[in-house]
Motif scaffolding. Structure first.
Motif, PDB file in Angstrom:
ATOM      1  N   VAL A 164       0.737  -1.127   0.071  1.00 41.93           N
ATOM      2  CA  VAL A 164      -0.054  -0.080   0.190  1.00 41.93           C
ATOM      3  C   VAL A 164       0.917   1.215  -0.236  1.00 41.93           C
ATOM      4  CG1 VAL A 164      -1.977  -0.999   1.058  1.00 41.93           C
ATOM      5  CG2 VAL A 164      -0.314  -0.145   2.549  1.00 41.93           C
ATOM      6  N   LEU A 165       2.231   1.153   0.218  1.00 40.17           N
ATOM      7  CA  LEU A 165       3.090   2.233   0.257  1.00 40.17           C
ATOM      8  C   LEU A 165       4.026   2.059  -0.945  1.00 40.17           C
ATOM      9  CD1 LEU A 165       3.848   3.244   3.939  1.00 40.17           C
ATOM     10  CD2 LEU A 165       2.641   4.616   2.162  1.00 40.17           C
ATOM     11  N   SER A 166       3.782   2.567  -2.050  1.00 38.48           N
ATOM     12  CA  SER A 166       4.958   2.512  -3.079  1.00 38.48           C
ATOM     13  C   SER A 166       6.160   3.099  -2.890  1.00 38.48           C
ATOM     14  CB  SER A 166       4.040   2.985  -4.432  1.00 38.48           C
ATOM     15  OG  SER A 166       4.073   4.559  -4.404  1.00 38.48           O
ATOM     16  N   ASP A 167       7.113   2.606  -3.734  1.00 34.71           N
ATOM     17  CA  ASP A 167       8.297   3.407  -3.524  1.00 34.71           C
ATOM     18  C   ASP A 167       8.320   4.876  -3.813  1.00 34.71           C
ATOM     19  OD1 ASP A 167       9.584   1.306  -2.858  1.00 34.71           O
ATOM     20  OD2 ASP A 167      10.586   0.654  -4.672  1.00 34.71           O
ATOM     21  N   ASP A 168       7.392   5.419  -4.865  1.00 32.49           N
ATOM     22  CA  ASP A 168       7.646   6.534  -5.203  1.00 32.49           C
ATOM     23  C   ASP A 168       6.583   7.270  -4.052  1.00 32.49           C
ATOM     24  OD1 ASP A 168       8.418   6.283  -7.741  1.00 32.49           O
ATOM     25  OD2 ASP A 168       6.386   5.992  -8.584  1.00 32.49           O
ATOM     26  N   ALA A 169       5.788   6.748  -3.397  1.00 32.35           N
ATOM     27  CA  ALA A 169       5.003   7.468  -2.333  1.00 32.35           C
ATOM     28  C   ALA A 169       6.287   7.811  -1.380  1.00 32.35           C
ATOM     29  CB  ALA A 169       4.019   6.815  -1.781  1.00 32.35           C
ATOM     30  N   CYS A 170       6.856   6.814  -0.856  1.00 31.70           N
ATOM     31  CA  CYS A 170       7.991   6.897   0.204  1.00 31.70           C
ATOM     32  C   CYS A 170       8.905   8.057  -0.298  1.00 31.70           C
ATOM     33  CB  CYS A 170       8.687   5.666   0.349  1.00 31.70           C
ATOM     34  SG  CYS A 170       7.658   4.671   1.181  1.00 31.70           S
ATOM     35  N   ARG A 171       9.382   8.117  -1.407  1.00 33.99           N
ATOM     36  CA  ARG A 171      10.343   9.064  -2.023  1.00 33.99           C
ATOM     37  C   ARG A 171       9.724  10.546  -1.768  1.00 33.99           C
ATOM     38  NH1 ARG A 171      12.343   5.060  -5.357  1.00 33.99           N
ATOM     39  NH2 ARG A 171      10.486   5.111  -6.964  1.00 33.99           N
ATOM     40  N   LEU A 172       8.405  10.655  -2.216  1.00 33.27           N
ATOM     41  CA  LEU A 172       7.717  12.141  -1.933  1.00 33.27           C
ATOM     42  C   LEU A 172       7.799  12.551  -0.550  1.00 33.27           C
ATOM     43  CD1 LEU A 172       4.903  11.598  -4.455  1.00 33.27           C
ATOM     44  CD2 LEU A 172       6.611  12.892  -4.468  1.00 33.27           C
ATOM     45  N   VAL A 173       7.663  11.247   0.462  1.00 33.82           N
ATOM     46  CA  VAL A 173       7.781  11.654   1.932  1.00 33.82           C
ATOM     47  C   VAL A 173       9.185  12.043   2.316  1.00 33.82           C
ATOM     48  CG1 VAL A 173       7.358  10.523   4.039  1.00 33.82           C
ATOM     49  CG2 VAL A 173       5.544  10.146   2.337  1.00 33.82           C
ATOM     50  N   VAL A 174      10.051  11.320   1.762  1.00 37.75           N
ATOM     51  CA  VAL A 174      11.496  11.660   2.151  1.00 37.75           C
ATOM     52  C   VAL A 174      11.754  13.157   1.665  1.00 37.75           C
ATOM     53  CG1 VAL A 174      13.921  11.435   1.630  1.00 37.75           C
ATOM     54  CG2 VAL A 174      12.501   9.265   2.125  1.00 37.75           C
ATOM     55  N   LEU A 175      10.916  13.550   0.714  1.00 39.09           N
ATOM     56  CA  LEU A 175      11.507  15.035   0.112  1.00 39.09           C
ATOM     57  C   LEU A 175      10.823  16.114   0.920  1.00 39.09           C
ATOM     58  CD1 LEU A 175      11.083  14.488  -3.894  1.00 39.09           C
ATOM     59  CD2 LEU A 175      12.977  15.035  -2.659  1.00 39.09           C
TER      60      LEU A 175
END
Length: 129
Positions: free
Chosen positions: A81-92
């Motif tokens: 449910v948490l894609s790598d892309d979503a996690c990258r956005l959160v990191v930013l």
């Protein structure tokens, strides 16, 4: 949350509240680790994540403020449910807060966004009487 001694009681309560809300929104388990990490951050984070009670449904945010490094790990089920892309956005988003010296705000923002990204779909129940 590990290494909580770096936060005041109010800041710790803010992070704990964000952890709780993210879990309620998503049905996943969230945890944070803030502190110095010797050696490889990814290996340390993977070991800490594996030691959680339910690593498959867990999301861990690990931040080493002195080294300016961070990692978000998701377990098998959480990763669905948490894609790598979503996690990258959160990191930013977190890095933006960290850049202006807001460690707690960055962590809280990250938890909020992860909880929203992983939000359980609402179900509508129809009364067929």
């Amino acid at each position: 949350m590990a290494s909580g001694e770096t936060f005041s009681p109010r800041e710790r309560a803010e992070v704990e509240r964000a952890v709780r809300i993210a879990g309620e929104l998503s049905g996943l388990t969230f945890s944070t680790y803030v502190g110095h990490v010797d050696g490889d951050l990814r290996s340390f984070a993977a070991q800490a994540h594996a030691a959680l009670p339910d690593p498959a449904r867990s999301v861990m945010i690990l931040v080493d403020p002195t080294a300016r490094r961070m990692e978000i790990l998701t377990g098998r089920d959480a990763g669905r449910v948490l894609s790598d892309d979503a996690c990258r956005l959160v990191v930013l988003a977190m890095q933006s807060a960290f850049a202006v010296g807001d460690l707690v705000g960055g962590i809280v923002t990250g938890l909020q966004q992860l909880g929203e990204h992983a939000r359980r779909p609402r179900t509508a129940h129809l009364d067929e009487s």
